[in-house]
Design a protein around this motif. Structure first.
Motif, mmCIF file in Angstrom:
data_model
loop_
_atom_site.group_PDB
_atom_site.id
_atom_site.type_symbol
_atom_site.label_atom_id
_atom_site.label_comp_id
_atom_site.label_asym_id
_atom_site.label_seq_id
_atom_site.Cartn_x
_atom_site.Cartn_y
_atom_site.Cartn_z
ATOM 1 N N ALA A 114 0.865 -1.270 -0.556
ATOM 2 C CA ALA A 114 -0.372 -0.039 0.181
ATOM 3 C C ALA A 114 0.789 1.044 -0.249
ATOM 4 O O ALA A 114 0.556 1.746 -0.947
ATOM 5 C CB ALA A 114 -0.528 -0.121 0.852
ATOM 6 N N ALA A 115 1.921 1.241 1.060
ATOM 7 C CA ALA A 115 2.730 2.387 0.816
ATOM 8 C C ALA A 115 3.389 2.692 -0.467
ATOM 9 O O ALA A 115 3.404 3.993 -0.409
ATOM 10 C CB ALA A 115 4.274 2.303 1.999
ATOM 11 N N ARG A 116 3.293 1.381 -1.121
ATOM 12 C CA ARG A 116 4.916 1.431 -2.758
ATOM 13 C C ARG A 116 4.126 2.059 -3.509
ATOM 14 O O ARG A 116 4.016 3.196 -4.340
ATOM 15 C CB ARG A 116 5.422 0.788 -2.843
ATOM 16 N N ALA A 117 2.441 1.664 -3.502
ATOM 17 C CA ALA A 117 1.301 1.904 -4.245
ATOM 18 C C ALA A 117 1.435 4.003 -4.605
ATOM 19 O O ALA A 117 1.127 4.327 -5.205
ATOM 20 C CB ALA A 117 0.099 1.318 -4.259
ATOM 21 N N LEU A 118 0.617 3.934 -3.176
ATOM 22 C CA LEU A 118 0.646 5.621 -2.431
ATOM 23 C C LEU A 118 1.716 6.420 -3.059
ATOM 24 O O LEU A 118 1.565 7.362 -3.949
ATOM 25 C CB LEU A 118 0.147 5.610 -1.247
ATOM 26 N N GLY A 119 3.013 5.863 -2.914
ATOM 27 C CA GLY A 119 4.313 6.536 -3.335
ATOM 28 C C GLY A 119 3.718 6.970 -4.937
ATOM 29 O O GLY A 119 4.572 7.762 -6.020
ATOM 30 N N ASP A 120 3.575 4.909 -5.875
ATOM 31 C CA ASP A 120 3.713 5.700 -6.814
ATOM 32 C C ASP A 120 2.408 6.577 -7.574
ATOM 33 O O ASP A 120 3.136 7.115 -8.614
ATOM 34 C CB ASP A 120 4.055 4.071 -7.591
ATOM 35 N N ILE A 121 1.658 5.990 -6.842
ATOM 36 C CA ILE A 121 0.757 7.406 -7.496
ATOM 37 C C ILE A 121 0.323 8.810 -7.184
ATOM 38 O O ILE A 121 -0.004 9.489 -7.776
ATOM 39 C CB ILE A 121 -0.640 6.976 -6.796
ATOM 40 N N ARG A 122 1.859 8.381 -6.362
ATOM 41 C CA ARG A 122 1.815 9.868 -4.572
ATOM 42 C C ARG A 122 0.059 10.993 -4.779
ATOM 43 O O ARG A 122 1.050 12.059 -5.322
ATOM 44 C CB ARG A 122 2.881 11.470 -6.818
#
Length: 92
Positions: free
Chosen positions: A39-47
């Protein structure tokens, strides 16, 4: 390969309308560390600007991978690198 991240003005941030944000924010609090990490990785990718406050709480996660992914996500979103220093992120 180095990635250049430009700092952003936090006062000009606009909320995201991405439909995936809410489920990812819920996943940040999942009991499974692998789900929190993804989830943290995805939120970073989505910015996702909406995820800054919830991600600030993650550097104290018991799982080091979640801590690292959260710090990287915050850097991607904000352009600021405060690593895993939760106090500095809270002051930011």
């Amino acid at each position: 390969m180095a990635i250049s991240l430009m700092p952003i003005d936090p006062y000009k941030l606009q909320p995201s309308s991405e439909p995936l944000i809410d489920p990812l924010l819920v996943a940040l609090n999942d009991s499974n560390s692998k789900i929190r990490n993804q989830a943290a990785r995805a939120l970073g990718d989505i910015r996702s600007v909406e995820s800054i406050d919830p991600l600030v709480k993650r550097p104290k996660d018991e799982d080091a991978k979640v801590q690292d992914s959260s710090a990287l996500a915050l850097r991607k979103i904000t352009g600021v690198d405060l690593d895993k220093d939760q106090q500095k992120w809270m002051e930011w």
